[in-house]
Design an enzyme around this catalytic site. Sequence first.
Site, PDB file in Angstrom:
ATOM      1  N   ALA A  83       1.079  -1.499  -0.525  1.00 59.19           N
ATOM      2  CA  ALA A  83       0.263   0.394   0.181  1.00 59.19           C
ATOM      3  C   ALA A  83       1.016   1.240   0.252  1.00 59.19           C
ATOM      4  CB  ALA A  83      -1.079   0.637   1.246  1.00 59.19           C
ATOM      5  N   ASP A  84       0.267   2.467  -0.547  1.00 56.46           N
ATOM      6  CA  ASP A  84       0.918   3.600  -0.620  1.00 56.46           C
ATOM      7  C   ASP A  84       0.126   4.404  -0.490  1.00 56.46           C
ATOM      8  OD1 ASP A  84       3.679   5.193  -1.051  1.00 56.46           O
ATOM      9  OD2 ASP A  84       1.790   6.278  -2.255  1.00 56.46           O
ATOM     10  N   THR A  85       0.444   5.405   0.998  1.00 58.46           N
ATOM     11  CA  THR A  85      -1.307   6.840   1.454  1.00 58.46           C
ATOM     12  C   THR A  85      -0.070   7.835   0.650  1.00 58.46           C
ATOM     13  OG1 THR A  85      -1.648   4.928   2.518  1.00 58.46           O
ATOM     14  CG2 THR A  85      -2.135   7.664   3.133  1.00 58.46           C
TER      15      THR A  85
END
Length: 209
Positions: A83-85
Amino acid sequence: MCPCVRPKIRATQPGHMRLILASGSPRRRALLSQLGLDFDVDVSGIEEHPWPRESPYSYALRNATEKARAVAIRHPDAPILAADTIVVLEGKILEKPTSPEEAREMLRSLSGRTHLVVTGVCLRVPCESGFREMADLAQTSVTFHALTDEDVEVYIRTGEPLDKAGAYAIQGGAAKFVARIEGPYDNVVGLPLETVSRLLRRAGVRFSP
């Protein structure tokens, strides 16, 4: 050696695939453990830089996908979740600040305004033909109260903003800055569980009872 960590969470039943979380974030680890999955952690270590004129949504998805692919090289037979936020203010990507000065600038820019928190999620699962790769996005709208200079300085002195996208942690000292939130809270923390669960089910990854 790869920076692998094995979280202490309950084991799955025999026959369950062991998931690899491609992130060193303790917040993502804690959130994923809520699903009752048995998983390991292996940090991808990729560099994260937006391409010229790349949209925030494309950037978050690309980063998540590249993280999953990087870790899959070390674990070709395991399902990989990455994931990348990012924080987005009027189309501008606000990543982790590199200094207190940059954190100060980010927090002042968020003061009294509404921004988006976007997380790209990628699940890469081995299959008979090689692998199956699925990705999706989650988005949350967050509005800050107007912040005083003292609010900003006190928060920066805690050191918390320096390893957070947008220079704040909603689950930490910045909780008091939030006037309104529209969308999944866990997405702002760093891992939208509804999105993750949907991808895992599509891939046939089973949950512990």
